[in-house]
Design a protein around this motif. Structure first.
Motif, PDB file in Angstrom:
ATOM      1  N   ASN A 272       0.934  -1.176   0.023  1.00  0.00           N
ATOM      2  CA  ASN A 272      -0.002  -0.083   0.015  1.00  0.00           C
ATOM      3  C   ASN A 272       0.913   1.277   0.099  1.00  0.00           C
ATOM      4  O   ASN A 272       1.511   1.631   0.936  1.00  0.00           O
ATOM      5  N   ASP A 273       0.788   1.999  -0.996  1.00  0.00           N
ATOM      6  CA  ASP A 273       1.833   3.405  -1.275  1.00  0.00           C
ATOM      7  C   ASP A 273       1.401   4.336  -0.143  1.00  0.00           C
ATOM      8  O   ASP A 273       2.275   5.285   0.039  1.00  0.00           O
ATOM      9  N   GLU A 274       0.185   4.325   0.386  1.00  0.00           N
ATOM     10  CA  GLU A 274      -0.269   5.336   1.556  1.00  0.00           C
ATOM     11  C   GLU A 274       0.277   5.019   2.804  1.00  0.00           C
ATOM     12  O   GLU A 274       0.854   5.819   3.519  1.00  0.00           O
ATOM     13  N   THR A 275       0.115   3.609   2.957  1.00  0.00           N
ATOM     14  CA  THR A 275       0.652   3.518   4.288  1.00  0.00           C
ATOM     15  C   THR A 275       1.643   2.642   4.476  1.00  0.00           C
ATOM     16  O   THR A 275       2.534   2.618   5.722  1.00  0.00           O
ATOM     17  N   GLY A 276       2.184   2.043   3.457  1.00  0.00           N
ATOM     18  CA  GLY A 276       3.303   1.312   3.513  1.00  0.00           C
ATOM     19  C   GLY A 276       3.487  -0.131   4.116  1.00  0.00           C
ATOM     20  O   GLY A 276       4.216  -0.825   4.257  1.00  0.00           O
ATOM     21  N   ARG A 277       2.090  -0.571   4.273  1.00  0.00           N
ATOM     22  CA  ARG A 277       1.703  -1.816   4.927  1.00  0.00           C
ATOM     23  C   ARG A 277       1.752  -3.042   3.560  1.00  0.00           C
ATOM     24  O   ARG A 277       1.066  -2.616   2.593  1.00  0.00           O
ATOM     25  N   TYR A 278       2.092  -4.121   4.211  1.00  0.00           N
ATOM     26  CA  TYR A 278       2.035  -5.212   3.210  1.00  0.00           C
ATOM     27  C   TYR A 278       2.148  -6.330   4.199  1.00  0.00           C
ATOM     28  O   TYR A 278       2.340  -6.404   5.224  1.00  0.00           O
ATOM     29  N   TYR A 279       1.609  -7.725   3.381  1.00  0.00           N
ATOM     30  CA  TYR A 279       1.674  -8.887   4.240  1.00  0.00           C
ATOM     31  C   TYR A 279       1.974  -9.847   2.947  1.00  0.00           C
ATOM     32  O   TYR A 279       1.758  -9.589   1.748  1.00  0.00           O
TER      33      TYR A 279
END
Length: 146
Positions: free
Chosen positions: A59-66
């Protein structure tokens, strides 16, 4: 005039801020390890088996990934082993018609979705065992002889 000023202030206060992260380098995540994708290409004959692929994007807005994610490659981009290198150190990433070298940089952060996936499989397994046991108890194989 007051109404115009009020509307302007109201619109400024509820405007959503636009933000996007810019990454220092392109990376991929495989098996909870993050690898930096380098500009070094790897010949096809130096590659081993397919070990995975990009399943989610960052996610480019939050930087979260899994999971198996990437901040620069689309879903479906393939990962392969590199002959003579440990998968924990180096993998190859499909980049169009060539393969790029990706080197291990850090362990990917834990995400709650990892736990939810594990817990889901655990519940599924327990459910299958319980249903199988109840069907077995009803069958003629389990009936006690009188």
């Amino acid at each position: 005039m007051r109404r115009l000023i009020f509307l302007m202030l109201l619109s400024l206060s509820i405007a959503l801020p636009a933000s996007a992260l810019s990454w220092a380098y392109t990376f991929v995540v495989f098996d909870r390890n993050a690898y930096e994708v380098l500009d070094t290409t790897i010949e096809e004959d130096a590659l081993g088996d397919v070990i995975g692929e990009v399943e989610t994007v960052v996610n480019d807005e939050t930087g979260r990934y899994y999971g198996n994610a990437s901040n620069g490659y689309p879903i479906g981009t393939v990962y392969r082993e590199v002959d003579g290198e440990a998968v924990e150190d180096v993998i190859a990433v499909e980049d169009g018609l060539e393969w790029k070298r990706a080197e291990y940089r850090f362990e990917a952060p834990y995400h709650t979705r990892d736990f939810v996936t594990f817990f889901g499989y655990l519940l599924l397994g327990m459910g299958i065992i319980m249903i199988s046991w109840s069907l077995f108890k009803r069958s003629s194989l389990y009936q006690k002889e009188a």
